[in-house]
Design a protein around this motif. Sequence first.
Motif, PDB file in Angstrom:
ATOM      1  N   UNK A 175     -34.714  15.955-104.331  1.00 20.81           N
ATOM      2  CA  UNK A 175     -35.709  17.136-105.434  1.00 20.81           C
ATOM      3  C   UNK A 175     -35.378  17.876-106.570  1.00 20.81           C
ATOM      4  N   UNK A 176     -33.948  18.062-106.807  1.00 24.25           N
ATOM      5  CA  UNK A 176     -33.329  18.972-107.827  1.00 24.25           C
ATOM      6  C   UNK A 176     -33.202  17.528-108.945  1.00 24.25           C
ATOM      7  N   UNK A 177     -34.065  17.668-109.549  1.00 20.46           N
ATOM      8  CA  UNK A 177     -34.041  17.040-110.850  1.00 20.46           C
ATOM      9  C   UNK A 177     -33.345  17.449-111.950  1.00 20.46           C
ATOM     10  N   UNK A 178     -33.576  18.401-112.326  1.00 16.68           N
ATOM     11  CA  UNK A 178     -32.065  18.927-113.434  1.00 16.68           C
ATOM     12  C   UNK A 178     -30.852  18.724-112.780  1.00 16.68           C
TER      13      UNK A 178
ATOM     14  N   UNK B 187     -29.946   7.933 -87.477  1.00 23.83           N
ATOM     15  CA  UNK B 187     -30.838   9.625 -87.925  1.00 23.83           C
ATOM     16  C   UNK B 187     -30.422  10.360 -88.945  1.00 23.83           C
ATOM     17  N   UNK B 188     -30.007   9.396 -89.426  1.00 25.47           N
ATOM     18  CA  UNK B 188     -29.619  10.192 -90.451  1.00 25.47           C
ATOM     19  C   UNK B 188     -30.570  10.163 -92.217  1.00 25.47           C
ATOM     20  N   UNK B 189     -30.850  10.913 -92.915  1.00 24.04           N
ATOM     21  CA  UNK B 189     -31.910  11.538 -93.933  1.00 24.04           C
ATOM     22  C   UNK B 189     -30.954  10.517 -95.578  1.00 24.04           C
ATOM     23  N   UNK B 190     -31.459   9.715 -96.214  1.00 21.85           N
ATOM     24  CA  UNK B 190     -31.279   9.350 -97.302  1.00 21.85           C
ATOM     25  C   UNK B 190     -31.823  11.325 -98.260  1.00 21.85           C
ATOM     26  N   UNK B 191     -31.726  11.694 -98.344  1.00 17.50           N
ATOM     27  CA  UNK B 191     -32.025  13.034 -98.423  1.00 17.50           C
ATOM     28  C   UNK B 191     -30.889  13.186-100.190  1.00 17.50           C
ATOM     29  N   UNK B 192     -30.535  12.718-100.145  1.00 19.43           N
ATOM     30  CA  UNK B 192     -29.477  12.980-101.152  1.00 19.43           C
ATOM     31  C   UNK B 192     -28.846  12.317-102.232  1.00 19.43           C
ATOM     32  N   UNK B 193     -28.771  12.663-103.944  1.00 17.53           N
ATOM     33  CA  UNK B 193     -28.392  11.602-104.870  1.00 17.53           C
ATOM     34  C   UNK B 193     -26.337  11.704-104.575  1.00 17.53           C
ATOM     35  N   UNK B 194     -26.075  10.682-103.698  1.00 23.09           N
ATOM     36  CA  UNK B 194     -24.548  10.357-103.777  1.00 23.09           C
ATOM     37  C   UNK B 194     -23.611  10.310-105.464  1.00 23.09           C
ATOM     38  N   UNK B 195     -23.319  11.511-106.245  1.00 19.77           N
ATOM     39  CA  UNK B 195     -22.152  10.809-107.643  1.00 19.77           C
ATOM     40  C   UNK B 195     -20.952  10.783-107.855  1.00 19.77           C
TER      41      UNK B 195
END
Lengths: 202, 202
Positions: A175-178, B187-195
């Motif tokens: 959700x943190x596009x910025x 049960x994991x959620x792909x809620x984040x972008x991994x940089x």
Amino acid sequence: MERSRVRLDRALAFRGRAWFDGAPETTDWYAAVPDDRGPLAVLGYADPAGGEVVLRRATAADVGAIVALIADDQLGATRDDPANLAAYLPAFAAIDADPAQLLVVLDDGGTVVGTMQVSFIPGLSRGGAMRGQIEAVRVAASHRGRRLGEQMIRWAVEESGRRGCALVQLTTDKSRADAQRFYERLGFTASHEGFKMTLGTT
Amino acid sequence: MERSRVRLDRALAFRGRAWFDGAPETTDWYAAVPDDRGPLAVLGYADPAGGEVVLRRATAADVGAIVALIADDQLGATRDDPANLAAYLPAFAAIDADPAQLLVVLDDGGTVVGTMQVSFIPGLSRGGAMRGQIEAVRVAASHRGRRLGEQMIRWAVEESGRRGCALVQLTTDKSRADAQRFYERLGFTASHEGFKMTLGTT
């Protein structure tokens, strides 16, 4: 003082890849772990008002301000409570005692205006590479737009390189596009999916 | 033996949130860090052939087999070389000496058929939560389809809970579609972008 008491094997882990290349006397490694309680960097050039904003290692006295920054955020507001500091002080002590953890603050004339944690994680992948991991990045609303966050992240990348890391990584909420544009601009690639699982509090 | 030599502050960090709640005699904490060189879990029920596949802590003798598993992979093949073990042994020593790192293998009658590293990272976010982080997960091609990977990840989640973590996290390359379905199913959620950012090797 705290730094000088670290155990040798921790110091070695802390130094990471550098250990692979040389074979110094082991006693040297204790001395090689810096007691860097002073400013780690002056980011004043990033401050158009001319102030000297310094990056320094966090102390226990900063915990309230750091938690306030973490809570002053669309996601952190539901998860953190700066009025309940007692819960955070033992966590600070654990971070502070661990040479593989580096919790820093941006300090503008004695006021904490930003924070970041960097963890140095040994591993076998990628040729036995140490990796730097950035978490809990915040800049105070009052100080945004001065590129302090950018300078802080660039410092973390440089410090990871100095410690011999082959990779720097972080995750940011989708959700943190910025934030995503920010990290891409700094040279990170969104190559991975970041999975999380919250455990029941015990 | 190795475990019993950890410093008190490391033992405290290692125990994480549990430290917040009680006030045991400090000497107890040394004893609380397990010398768990034996099997950590028997995952035999996951093996339809009836064998006892055990999960155990990795030793230096396993490093070659672990690196071979890491390299036997679409992405790892370009990054890792089991013929050059010298580069990996110091990294293993750093992991092994650090009570915040747990490198495990799946052992099928003396043969390493899987591996995983779990890191326990203290932090201030989420109420001063410790988090468990899973990296470098592999199961040998010969042993896939037996749900050994699933049992191994479930064990990592349970172990993170036992150590007081409020969160378990991992990243997986976006090209690994099967892995993404696997972690979602667990049960994991792909809620984040991994940089990620690769640093020049020094």
